[in-house]
Design an enzyme around this catalytic site. Structure first.
Site, PDB file in Angstrom:
ATOM      1  N   GLY A  96      -3.818   9.496  21.273  1.00  0.00           N
ATOM      2  CA  GLY A  96      -4.086  10.218  20.025  1.00  0.00           C
ATOM      3  C   GLY A  96      -5.427  10.918  20.076  1.00  0.00           C
ATOM      4  O   GLY A  96      -6.154  10.941  19.092  1.00  0.00           O
ATOM      5  N   ASN A 112      -5.732   4.482  20.109  1.00  0.00           N
ATOM      6  CA  ASN A 112      -6.063   5.121  18.827  1.00  0.00           C
ATOM      7  C   ASN A 112      -4.860   5.790  18.161  1.00  0.00           C
ATOM      8  O   ASN A 112      -4.882   6.007  16.955  1.00  0.00           O
ATOM      9  CB  ASN A 112      -7.185   6.147  19.092  1.00  0.00           C
ATOM     10  CG  ASN A 112      -7.359   7.124  17.958  1.00  0.00           C
ATOM     11  OD1 ASN A 112      -7.964   6.782  16.933  1.00  0.00           O
ATOM     12  ND2 ASN A 112      -6.816   8.331  18.095  1.00  0.00           N
ATOM     13  N   SER A 150      -7.109  -0.872  11.000  1.00  0.00           N
ATOM     14  CA  SER A 150      -7.393  -0.220   9.711  1.00  0.00           C
ATOM     15  C   SER A 150      -7.791  -1.265   8.692  1.00  0.00           C
ATOM     16  O   SER A 150      -7.333  -2.417   8.759  1.00  0.00           O
ATOM     17  CB  SER A 150      -6.155   0.517   9.199  1.00  0.00           C
ATOM     18  OG  SER A 150      -6.330   0.883   7.846  1.00  0.00           O
ATOM     19  N   TYR A 181       2.692   0.271   7.743  1.00  0.00           N
ATOM     20  CA  TYR A 181       1.383   0.597   8.335  1.00  0.00           C
ATOM     21  C   TYR A 181       0.449  -0.619   8.310  1.00  0.00           C
ATOM     22  O   TYR A 181      -0.186  -0.962   9.318  1.00  0.00           O
ATOM     23  CB  TYR A 181       0.777   1.761   7.553  1.00  0.00           C
ATOM     24  CG  TYR A 181      -0.516   2.296   8.107  1.00  0.00           C
ATOM     25  CD1 TYR A 181      -0.531   3.153   9.206  1.00  0.00           C
ATOM     26  CD2 TYR A 181      -1.733   1.962   7.521  1.00  0.00           C
ATOM     27  CE1 TYR A 181      -1.727   3.651   9.703  1.00  0.00           C
ATOM     28  CE2 TYR A 181      -2.931   2.463   8.006  1.00  0.00           C
ATOM     29  CZ  TYR A 181      -2.920   3.307   9.095  1.00  0.00           C
ATOM     30  OH  TYR A 181      -4.104   3.797   9.600  1.00  0.00           O
ATOM     31  N   ALA A 234       1.262  -3.763   8.108  1.00  0.00           N
ATOM     32  CA  ALA A 234       1.764  -4.786   9.040  1.00  0.00           C
ATOM     33  C   ALA A 234       1.407  -4.426  10.472  1.00  0.00           C
ATOM     34  O   ALA A 234       0.986  -5.279  11.265  1.00  0.00           O
ATOM     35  CB  ALA A 234       3.280  -4.930   8.889  1.00  0.00           C
ATOM     36  N   LYS A 251      -1.115  -2.635  11.491  1.00  0.00           N
ATOM     37  CA  LYS A 251      -2.554  -2.723  11.726  1.00  0.00           C
ATOM     38  C   LYS A 251      -3.045  -4.180  11.715  1.00  0.00           C
ATOM     39  O   LYS A 251      -4.011  -4.523  12.408  1.00  0.00           O
ATOM     40  CB  LYS A 251      -3.309  -1.868  10.707  1.00  0.00           C
ATOM     41  CG  LYS A 251      -3.032  -0.367  10.856  1.00  0.00           C
ATOM     42  CD  LYS A 251      -3.428   0.143  12.237  1.00  0.00           C
ATOM     43  CE  LYS A 251      -3.351   1.651  12.356  1.00  0.00           C
ATOM     44  NZ  LYS A 251      -3.748   2.119  13.690  1.00  0.00           N
TER      45      LYS A 251
END
Ligand code: NAP
Length: 249
Positions: free
Chosen positions: A13, A92, A144, A157, A159, A161
């Site tokens: 990324g 990333n 995050s 998201y 879960a 992270k």
């Protein structure tokens, strides 16, 4: 970590946002950079690459789907063939498919877990043996703040992270004796394309939760990532560093 030879740094990324800032930061030390991006429209990756090259930094960008185990495995085989080693891996790449859990479909769940969590496993799995052989290496996983505190509308998201945090600590324990450190960086609310799509109402809601009262910049995250990969952080492993303006303490 001895830095007399230029480090080989792989950043998933790396075409935009936080990944691009991380690439520029490592570029400043003269590292050789390999970026992964995914979109068929490669203009962001090309622009990042051009900027790096203009600054005299050796860099390549490859189109990779980090969620594909086979593809990632093959990609790293090519990287090792060309560069001989990977000194630093920055996991990333990340995506969102936000909606309330009761409306979330299987595709939303699988896509986000596939890129954000399985992608970290796939890339780590591909570098870990060679790093063990070299008895050195740095791995940074971008998590995050919502992996820590949750967020309505982001079950998939959050879960993924939270999973990245557990994966980071486990990997760190497995390779701590082999000269490799593995840490997580958990950004808060950062000004990138990922957050640009949020409504003004959602942005105001986030800002209210941030004691510093502003979004973070990709460069502010990149500094933490870079420092964790420096010799100064040689005794730090299995940690999650929060870069969030005080949003979570
Ligand atoms: P971004 O601007 O949306 O960039 C996402 C990057 O991931 C792009 O380079 C994209 O490539 C790449 N990517 C997407 N799917 C991929 C796949 N299947 N395989 C390989 N690469 C893929 O995101 P960002 O805001 O910089 O976020 C970077 C990381 O920080 C993510 O893990 C995100 O979850 C995390 N994070 C961000 C924030 C924030 O507020 N922005 C907060 C906390 C955590 P293309 O350009 O080709 O699409």
């Amino acid at each position: 970590m001895e830095q007399s030879r230029s480090r080989v740094v792989v950043i998933t990324g790396g075409s935009r946002g936080i990944g691009r800032s991380v690439a520029f930061r490592f570029g400043e030390e003269g590292a050789r950079i390999v970026l992964a991006h995914y979109d068929a429209d490669d203009s962001a990756a090309q622009e990042t690459l051009d900027t790096l090259n203009r600054r005299g930094i050796t860099a390549e960008a490859h189109k990779v789907d980090v969620s594909s185990f086979g593809f990632v495995d093959q990609w790293f085989k090519e990287i090792f063939k060309r560069f001989e080693r990977v000194d630093v891996l920055i996991n990333n790449a990340g995506i969102t498919r936000d909606t309330l859990l009761m409306r979330m479909n299987e595709g939303d769940w699988d896509a986000v877990l596939g890129v954000n969590l399985k992608g970290v496993f796939n890339c780590t799995r591909a570098v870990i043996r060679p790093m063990i052989k070299e008895r050195r290496g740095r791995i940074i996983n971008i998590s995050s703040v919502v992996g820590q505190i949750g967020n309505a509308g982001q079950a998939n998201y959050a879960a993924s992270k939270a999973g990245v945090m557990g994966l980071t600590k486990t990997t760190a324990r497995e390779v701590a004796g082999r000269g490799i450190t593995v840490n997580g960086v958990a950004p808060g609310f950062i000004d990138t394309e990922m957050t640009a799509v949020l409504s003004d109402r959602v942005k105001e809601e986030f800002l209210r939760q941030i004691p510093m009262g502003r979004m973070g910049t990709p460069d502010e995250v990149a500094e933490a990532v870079y420092w964790l990969c420096s010799e100064a952080a040689s005794y730090i492993t299995g940690q999650i560093i929060h870069v969030n303006g005080g949003m979570y303490m």
